[in-house]
Every structure is written in structure tokens, then in C-alpha cells.
Scaffold this active site. Structure first.
Site, PDB file in Angstrom:
ATOM      1  N   THR A   6      -6.489   1.651   2.222  1.00  0.00           N
ATOM      2  CA  THR A   6      -7.462   0.530   1.930  1.00  0.00           C
ATOM      3  C   THR A   6      -7.989   0.680   0.619  1.00  0.00           C
ATOM      4  O   THR A   6      -8.545  -0.282   0.161  1.00  0.00           O
ATOM      5  CB  THR A   6      -8.288   0.519   3.184  1.00  0.00           C
ATOM      6  OG1 THR A   6      -9.119   1.645   3.124  1.00  0.00           O
ATOM      7  CG2 THR A   6      -7.715   0.434   4.561  1.00  0.00           C
ATOM      8  N   HIS A  23      -1.480   6.930   3.582  1.00  0.00           N
ATOM      9  CA  HIS A  23      -0.337   6.971   3.893  1.00  0.00           C
ATOM     10  C   HIS A  23       0.446   8.112   3.119  1.00  0.00           C
ATOM     11  O   HIS A  23       0.501   8.311   2.088  1.00  0.00           O
ATOM     12  CB  HIS A  23       0.300   5.563   3.187  1.00  0.00           C
ATOM     13  CG  HIS A  23      -0.036   4.325   3.806  1.00  0.00           C
ATOM     14  ND1 HIS A  23      -0.723   4.189   4.901  1.00  0.00           N
ATOM     15  CD2 HIS A  23       0.072   3.177   3.345  1.00  0.00           C
ATOM     16  CE1 HIS A  23      -1.127   2.843   5.297  1.00  0.00           C
ATOM     17  NE2 HIS A  23      -0.376   1.912   4.493  1.00  0.00           N
ATOM     18  N   CYS A  38       0.767  -1.489  -0.105  1.00  0.00           N
ATOM     19  CA  CYS A  38      -0.161  -0.049   0.102  1.00  0.00           C
ATOM     20  C   CYS A  38       0.867   1.221  -0.121  1.00  0.00           C
ATOM     21  O   CYS A  38       0.415   2.468  -0.273  1.00  0.00           O
ATOM     22  CB  CYS A  38      -0.919   0.132   1.044  1.00  0.00           C
ATOM     23  SG  CYS A  38      -0.284  -0.564   2.691  1.00  0.00           S
TER      24      CYS A  38
HETATM   25  P1  NAP Z   1      -7.534  -8.292   8.460  1.00  0.00           P
HETATM   26  O1  NAP Z   1      -8.377  -7.185   8.525  1.00  0.00           O
HETATM   27  O2  NAP Z   1      -6.828  -9.048   9.404  1.00  0.00           O
HETATM   28  O3  NAP Z   1      -8.398  -9.521   7.495  1.00  0.00           O
HETATM   29  C1  NAP Z   1      -7.807 -10.917   7.185  1.00  0.00           C
HETATM   30  C2  NAP Z   1      -8.939 -11.657   6.572  1.00  0.00           C
HETATM   31  O4  NAP Z   1      -8.667 -12.979   6.200  1.00  0.00           O
HETATM   32  C3  NAP Z   1     -10.307 -11.971   7.422  1.00  0.00           C
HETATM   33  O5  NAP Z   1     -11.527 -11.944   6.286  1.00  0.00           O
HETATM   34  C4  NAP Z   1      -9.858 -12.995   8.065  1.00  0.00           C
HETATM   35  O6  NAP Z   1     -11.001 -14.018   8.413  1.00  0.00           O
HETATM   36  C5  NAP Z   1      -9.425 -14.024   6.872  1.00  0.00           C
HETATM   37  N1  NAP Z   1      -8.447 -15.154   7.358  1.00  0.00           N
HETATM   38  C6  NAP Z   1      -7.585 -15.094   8.477  1.00  0.00           C
HETATM   39  N2  NAP Z   1      -7.094 -16.117   8.679  1.00  0.00           N
HETATM   40  C7  NAP Z   1      -7.674 -17.005   7.483  1.00  0.00           C
HETATM   41  C8  NAP Z   1      -7.457 -18.505   7.335  1.00  0.00           C
HETATM   42  N3  NAP Z   1      -6.428 -19.260   7.813  1.00  0.00           N
HETATM   43  N4  NAP Z   1      -8.187 -18.932   6.433  1.00  0.00           N
HETATM   44  C9  NAP Z   1      -9.157 -17.969   5.507  1.00  0.00           C
HETATM   45  N5  NAP Z   1      -9.224 -16.823   6.024  1.00  0.00           N
HETATM   46  C10 NAP Z   1      -8.612 -16.519   6.945  1.00  0.00           C
HETATM   47  O7  NAP Z   1      -6.461  -8.033   7.018  1.00  0.00           O
HETATM   48  P2  NAP Z   1      -6.369  -6.864   5.875  1.00  0.00           P
HETATM   49  O8  NAP Z   1      -5.878  -5.540   6.550  1.00  0.00           O
HETATM   50  O9  NAP Z   1      -7.763  -7.103   5.303  1.00  0.00           O
HETATM   51  O10 NAP Z   1      -5.472  -7.289   4.776  1.00  0.00           O
HETATM   52  C11 NAP Z   1      -5.758  -8.405   4.127  1.00  0.00           C
HETATM   53  C12 NAP Z   1      -4.354  -8.635   2.926  1.00  0.00           C
HETATM   54  O11 NAP Z   1      -4.231  -7.506   2.372  1.00  0.00           O
HETATM   55  C13 NAP Z   1      -3.271  -8.891   3.880  1.00  0.00           C
HETATM   56  O12 NAP Z   1      -2.235  -9.682   2.964  1.00  0.00           O
HETATM   57  C14 NAP Z   1      -2.516  -7.560   3.838  1.00  0.00           C
HETATM   58  O13 NAP Z   1      -1.082  -7.532   3.884  1.00  0.00           O
HETATM   59  C15 NAP Z   1      -3.027  -6.923   2.665  1.00  0.00           C
HETATM   60  N6  NAP Z   1      -2.988  -5.532   2.484  1.00  0.00           N
HETATM   61  C16 NAP Z   1      -3.762  -4.776   3.225  1.00  0.00           C
HETATM   62  C17 NAP Z   1      -3.881  -3.353   3.202  1.00  0.00           C
HETATM   63  C18 NAP Z   1      -4.631  -2.558   4.289  1.00  0.00           C
HETATM   64  O14 NAP Z   1      -4.551  -1.489   4.140  1.00  0.00           O
HETATM   65  N7  NAP Z   1      -5.238  -2.913   5.146  1.00  0.00           N
HETATM   66  C19 NAP Z   1      -3.098  -2.788   2.184  1.00  0.00           C
HETATM   67  C20 NAP Z   1      -2.604  -3.406   1.254  1.00  0.00           C
HETATM   68  C21 NAP Z   1      -2.474  -4.971   1.335  1.00  0.00           C
HETATM   69  P3  NAP Z   1     -11.896 -14.169   9.816  1.00  0.00           P
HETATM   70  O15 NAP Z   1     -12.606 -12.674   9.937  1.00  0.00           O
HETATM   71  O16 NAP Z   1     -12.651 -15.356   9.740  1.00  0.00           O
HETATM   72  O17 NAP Z   1     -10.740 -14.108  10.764  1.00  0.00           O
END
Ligand code: NAP
Length: 351
Positions: free
Chosen positions: A329, A243, A148
Site C-alpha cells: 500500500t 507482498h 503493487c
Molecule cells: P478501496 O479500498 O476499495 O477504495 C476505493 C475508493 O474508491 C473508495 O474511496 C471509494 O469510495 C471510491 N469509489 C468506489 N466506487 C466509486 C465510484 N463509483 N465513484 C467514485 N468513487 C468511488 O480500494 P483500494 O485498495 O484503495 O484501491 C484503489 C485503487 O488502487 C484500485 O484501482 C486498486 O487496484 C489500486 N491499487 C491498490 C493497491 C493496494 O495495495 N490496495 C495497490 C496498488 C493499486 P467510497 O468509500 O465512497 O465507496
């Protein structure tokens, strides 16, 4: 027009929620299935998710039953917001099962045949998919969008590299809390504080390596990195979304401050003609006030998809310096994946 059906992996998370919100009135795509961890699977989406957005959960999605992240989902392609640790294997299984996977996770980004795409910068990197499909042995494949912070940084430096051949880039980031997902950083760590070296320095390295891959070329069946010296230092700050990055650059050819600003302001993208629904116009905005951009004031410009750059000034160490802001995001995650899917649809890679 019949819409393509999208499955959302990690649908209950920060990025997954963003994708569901942005797809609510999408002209080409509709959410057909939502999937998350075993803790959520089997539950109704509205119960399983801790919805954190200001608009309500789109009605059809609220009533969906959350599925486990396994092949066999009822959809034409998937958008993934899975944590990297899970994404590595799960996304590969989805691709092997014949699905196109467009992912935010970091696990596949630097692989030798996986496109790391920003549609306005390197749409031609999708050419790597022919090789990837052969390796996977499927018509399915994986396309990634960048970290990001890399995504905001790459826009102005691509514009400058195009005109003046960049030699070196130094960037210091101030990254929002939502970038760490939910619940993210403990409040007692971040109140009255700034946390350096996100992910123990892993974030610094992601920005350095991913930017060079994106600015590089797909040539003779391999990615050739851009020959730019790059140094990044990352920090988590007490801001909800957006950011901000402080950037200094060394140019390969001499240019005046006005020429540098013009290169940023006049940036044109190879996808301008494609009329992708999520592509902002203009994609990069050059601000003239020295105290802009600011996360609270500028992160939602272009519906969160525009990159906002502050005025350029002389740098006493390298040649020029400026600041850049992007919504982490939206442009940095959910919106970036959707824009990649739109590009792939236009190029007949999905659908
Ligand atoms: P998050 O809020 O922690 O959400 C994670 C998601 O993955 C939830 O739906 C969770 O489901 C699911 N999950 C976790 N463990 C799992 C498993 N073992 N099997 C299947 N599903 C699982 O994370 P996020 O911020 O959305 O980020 C998601 C991805 O995008 C990451 O790789 C992150 O590095 C990337 N990213 C994030 C951003 C940002 O600004 N946030 C920006 C760029 C990239 P449950 O609710 O059921 O636990």
C-alpha cells in the site's frame, strides 16, 4: 514555499487513506480536497471513511466535506485511488478538464501514450506525455504507477537486465490482504488457506505485461517492450501488508552469484540527484540472511518505500533465484503515486 494543492480521488479507500497519511507533513504538497463515491459525497471525511491506519486522520482532512469525483475540484492536480472500473472514465474527464492525474488504478496503464512510471527505473517514459496531451486535447494528462507486485519485482530485474541482459523471469507471488482493498477477501476464504490466481489470473497478466513496458523504451513516439520472457503466478496469503515474491531469472551473459548480488546491491537510480522527499536511500536493500525478507520484519524499511531482496542462490532450472519484498500500500500504491508526483514537480510537469 507555497505548497501545491492535491485532490485525492477515492480518498476514503485503502490507497486514498495512505495518500492522506503520507501527505500530512509533505514539504511540497498539501491535501486541499477529498472525493469518493456518491455514498460518501456530502459527508464529513471522518464520518465517511473507515480509517484503518494507526495514526489519526490529519485534522484538516478530517473536517473536509467529501466531494463527488467530478471535474471542478479545488486543487492543482489529483492523486487517484479509484477502482479501475470507475477510474477509466473519471480520470479521463479530469485530464480533459486540464488536471494532471497520477493514478494507482490499472485502467490506463497499458495505453500506448500513458507513462507507467517508477521514478528510479524509467523516469524518461514521461516523455510520452506530449503525445498524450495532443490526443486528449488538453494540458491535463494521466500518469500511472504499476501494479503493487510488478513494482517490487521490477527493481531487481532492472538491475540485472542493465548488467547482464535478462532472457527470462519466472515469479511466484505471495500477496497481502490489504492489496485487495477494504473489506477485501472474505475471512472464511483466506483463514487456513492460500488463494491462487488473484483476479482469476488477471493479476498474473498484469505483472507480466506491466514489467515489460516499464523495462522497455519510449522510442519514436511509442513504447517498445523489453524482450524478456516473463511468467507470473500470483497468490493471496493471510498477511496484512507486504507482498513477497519468489523470483528465478535467466541471464543473457554469464555471471557469478557474487556479480549478481553486486548488481542488486550497487543499483543506482537516475533520480538520485533530484532529492525527492519520498525517495528512500538506498532504494534497494540486499539482505544476507536466507530467511529474509519477511513481510512483518521488512515491509516498513525506508518508511515502506524500500525494496528488500534476499540472498541470491543458484537455480536448477534458470540461472539464479532470490526473493523480493515491497510494501504494497506504500511503495506499491500511495507512496508510489506521491513519488511520481514529486518527479513530475521537479520536471515542471505540475505546479
Ligand atoms: P478501496 O479500498 O476499495 O477504495 C476505493 C475508493 O474508491 C473508495 O474511496 C471509494 O469510495 C471510491 N469509489 C468506489 N466506487 C466509486 C465510484 N463509483 N465513484 C467514485 N468513487 C468511488 O480500494 P483500494 O485498495 O484503495 O484501491 C484503489 C485503487 O488502487 C484500485 O484501482 C486498486 O487496484 C489500486 N491499487 C491498490 C493497491 C493496494 O495495495 N490496495 C495497490 C496498488 C493499486 P467510497 O468509500 O465512497 O465507496
Amino acid at each position: 514555499m507555497k505548497k501545491l494543492r492535491v485532490g485525492i480521488l477515492g480518498a476514503t479507500g485503502t490507497v486514498g487513506q495512505g495518500m492522506i497519511q503520507l501527505l500530512e507533513r509533505h514539504p511540497w504538497f498539501e491535501v486541499s480536497t477529498v472525493a469518493a463515491s456518491d455514498n460518501s459525497a456530502g459527508k464529513n471525511y471522518a464520518q465517511a471513511t473507515r480509517w484503518g491506519l494507526e495514526t489519526p486522520i490529519p485534522e484538516p482532512v478530517a473536517r473536509m466535506t467529501v466531494q463527488p469525483c467530478q471535474p471542478g475540484l479545488d486543487c492543482d492536480f489529483v492523486l487517484s485511488g479509484l477502482p479501475s472500473s470507475v477510474a477509466e472514465e473519471t480520470e479521463l474527464q479530469m485530464a480533459k478538464a486540464g488536471l494532471a492525474v497520477v493514478t494507482n488504478a490499472g485502467s490506463h496503464r497499458m495505453k500506448a501514450d500513458v507513462p507507467l512510471v517508477i521514478p528510479e527505473i524509467n523516469p524518461d517514459h514521461l516523455d510520452a506525455l506530449d503525445l498524450q496531451k495532443k490526443r486528449i486535447g488538453s494540458r491535463g494528462f494521466i500518469v500511472t504507477n504499476p501494479n503493487c507486485s510488478a513494482i517490487g519485482l521490477v527493481f531487481p530485474i532492472a538491475a540485472l537486465d542493465r548488467k547482464f541482459k535478462l532472457e527470462a523471469v519466472h515469479v511466484v507471488t505471495m500477496q497481502a490482504l490489504s492489496g485487495a482493498g477494504y473489506p477485501g477477501v472474505a475471512s472464511l476464504d483466506i483463514i487456513d488457506n492460500v488463494l491462487p490466481a488473484i483476479d482469476m489470473g488477471g493479476e498474473d497478466r498484469k505483472i507480466e505485461t506491466e514489467s515489460l513496458k516499464i523495462l522497455g523504451r519510449w522510442r519514436d513516439n511509442q513504447f517498445v517492450n523489453a524482450p524478456i520472457r516473463m511468467s507470473a503466478m500470483t497468490h493471496r496469503v493471510n498477511v496484512r501488508d507486504g507482498h513477497l515474491e519468489a523470483v528465478s531469472v535467466k541471464l543473457g551473459t554469464k555471471a557469478s552469484r557474487e556479480q549478481v548480488e553486486a548488481a542488486i546491491r550497487d543499483f543506482t537510480s537516475p533520480i538520485d540527484e533530484l532529492a525527492l522527499p519520498s525517495a528512500p536511500k538506498p532504494v534497494m536493500i540486499l539482505e544476507s540472511h536466507v530467511q529474509r525478507p519477511q513481510p512483518r520484519l521488512d515491509r516498513d524499511r525506508g518508511q515502506g518505500m524500500a525494496i528488500v531482496v534476499g540472498p541470491v542462490s543458484a537455480c536448477g532450472v534458470l540461472d539464479y533465484k532470490f526473493r523480493v519484498l515491497s510494501h504494497n500500500t506504500i511503495r506499491g500504491a500511495a507512496g508510489a503515486a506521491i513519488l511520481n508526483a514529486e518527479l513530475m514537480y521537479r520536471k515542471s510537469l505540475i505546479g
